[in-house]
Design a protein around this motif. Structure first.
Motif, PDB file in Angstrom:
ATOM      1  N   THR A 197      -2.662  -9.777  -8.389  1.00 24.18           N
ATOM      2  CA  THR A 197      -1.228  -9.482  -8.301  1.00 24.18           C
ATOM      3  C   THR A 197      -0.911  -8.006  -8.542  1.00 24.18           C
ATOM      4  N   GLY A 198      -1.871  -7.272  -9.143  1.00 26.02           N
ATOM      5  CA  GLY A 198      -1.589  -5.866  -9.386  1.00 26.02           C
ATOM      6  C   GLY A 198      -2.694  -5.192 -10.182  1.00 26.02           C
ATOM      7  N   LEU A 199      -2.430  -3.971 -10.549  1.00 26.16           N
ATOM      8  CA  LEU A 199      -3.362  -3.180 -11.341  1.00 26.16           C
ATOM      9  C   LEU A 199      -2.618  -2.642 -12.552  1.00 26.16           C
ATOM     10  N   LYS A 200      -3.151  -2.890 -13.732  1.00 28.20           N
ATOM     11  CA  LYS A 200      -2.538  -2.330 -14.940  1.00 28.20           C
ATOM     12  C   LYS A 200      -3.140  -0.947 -15.145  1.00 28.20           C
ATOM     13  N   HIS A 211       4.571   6.942  -4.244  1.00 27.66           N
ATOM     14  CA  HIS A 211       3.891   5.697  -3.873  1.00 27.66           C
ATOM     15  C   HIS A 211       2.800   5.367  -4.889  1.00 27.66           C
ATOM     16  N   TYR A 212       3.115   5.557  -6.166  1.00 27.85           N
ATOM     17  CA  TYR A 212       2.194   5.326  -7.289  1.00 27.85           C
ATOM     18  C   TYR A 212       0.951   6.220  -7.202  1.00 27.85           C
ATOM     19  N   PHE A 248       2.540  -2.187  -1.762  1.00 23.39           N
ATOM     20  CA  PHE A 248       2.928  -2.338  -3.166  1.00 23.39           C
ATOM     21  C   PHE A 248       4.383  -2.768  -3.243  1.00 23.39           C
ATOM     22  N   ASP A 249       4.733  -3.382  -4.364  1.00 26.09           N
ATOM     23  CA  ASP A 249       6.133  -3.661  -4.648  1.00 26.09           C
ATOM     24  C   ASP A 249       6.743  -2.366  -5.187  1.00 26.09           C
ATOM     25  N   ASN A 250       8.024  -2.151  -4.899  1.00 26.17           N
ATOM     26  CA  ASN A 250       8.652  -0.884  -5.289  1.00 26.17           C
ATOM     27  C   ASN A 250       8.959  -0.763  -6.768  1.00 26.17           C
ATOM     28  N   LEU A 294       1.295  -5.512  -6.491  1.00 28.47           N
ATOM     29  CA  LEU A 294       1.112  -5.709  -5.050  1.00 28.47           C
ATOM     30  C   LEU A 294       2.323  -6.483  -4.522  1.00 28.47           C
ATOM     31  N   ALA A 295       2.771  -6.149  -3.317  1.00 29.48           N
ATOM     32  CA  ALA A 295       3.940  -6.821  -2.736  1.00 29.48           C
ATOM     33  C   ALA A 295       3.656  -8.308  -2.551  1.00 29.48           C
ATOM     34  N   GLU A 296       2.422  -8.639  -2.145  1.00 26.83           N
ATOM     35  CA  GLU A 296       2.012 -10.039  -1.986  1.00 26.83           C
ATOM     36  C   GLU A 296       0.716 -10.244  -2.766  1.00 26.83           C
TER      37      GLU A 296
END
Length: 196
Positions: A26-29, A71-72, A85-87, A109-111
């Motif tokens: 779902t993402g990166l910390k 964009h991170y 990515f999600d905004n 992540l957006a998805e």
């Protein structure tokens, strides 16, 4: 110091931890420790404020807005295609560690992306190479224990040729490299995530 004005001017020591829900990424910390010179302004503005004060929250929001505007500073790929990515990061926090400012946030992540049998790559870099963003070693890449037996990270650090290094060192603040040169990418580390 003859290279005092060469690129880069700031250094960010990064660590990353995978964020997942069941078998989906779902993402990166992210955990970014800024060098003392870069940190000085932020820490000066924070003064003696308590860590959870309005001042720290305001500074965190300003820093995060800058990161979002770039964009991170990150690219994430699956089979040669960019993963969006999600905004809005679900969480972010700015703190002090001695003389250094530390930004912690989740890059969402957006998805959610499936992990099993997949391979992803990601890089985090400043396109102008004004900021050197780096992972010290593979020890800076953290896998949640429940994924450790199925997924692994590898870190690749590029070795730009000596003429590219000399060019980067020759630039000063006023000479941004041409955008099409993509100087930051030439020095960017690539992390590969492979899951069985």
């Amino acid at each position: 110091m003859p290279f005092a004005w060469g690129h880069p001017h700031s250094f960010i020591d990064m660590q990353v931890t995978l964020v997942h829900k069941e078998d989906r990424l779902t993402g990166l910390k992210m955990h970014w420790v800024m060098d003392e010179i870069t940190s000085a302004d932020l820490l000066y503005d924070a003064g003696q404020a308590k860590p959870d004060s309005v001042i720290w929250k305001k500074l965190a929001a300003e820093v995060m807005a800058n990161v979002l505007g770039q964009h991170y500073f990150s690219e994430f790929w699956h089979q040669g295609k960019p993963v969006k990515f999600d905004n809005l990061p679900p969480e972010y926090h700015l703190s002090r560690q001695g003389h250094q400012a530390v930004l912690d946030f989740i890059l969402p992540l957006a998805e959610p992306q499936p992990l099993m049998g997949k391979r992803y790559t990601f890089s985090t870099f400043d396109p102008t190479y004004f900021v050197d963003m780096y992972y010290d070693s593979e020890k800076s890449l953290h896998m949640p224990p429940e994924l450790a037996n199925r997924c692994q990270f590898t870190l690749k650090t590029p070795k730009p040729d000596s003429s590219m290094q000399a060019y980067a060192l020759s630039l000063d603040k006023a000479d941004a490299p041409p955008e099409d040169m993509d100087l930051g990418r030439q020095f960017a580390q690539t992390v590969t995530l492979t899951c069985r």
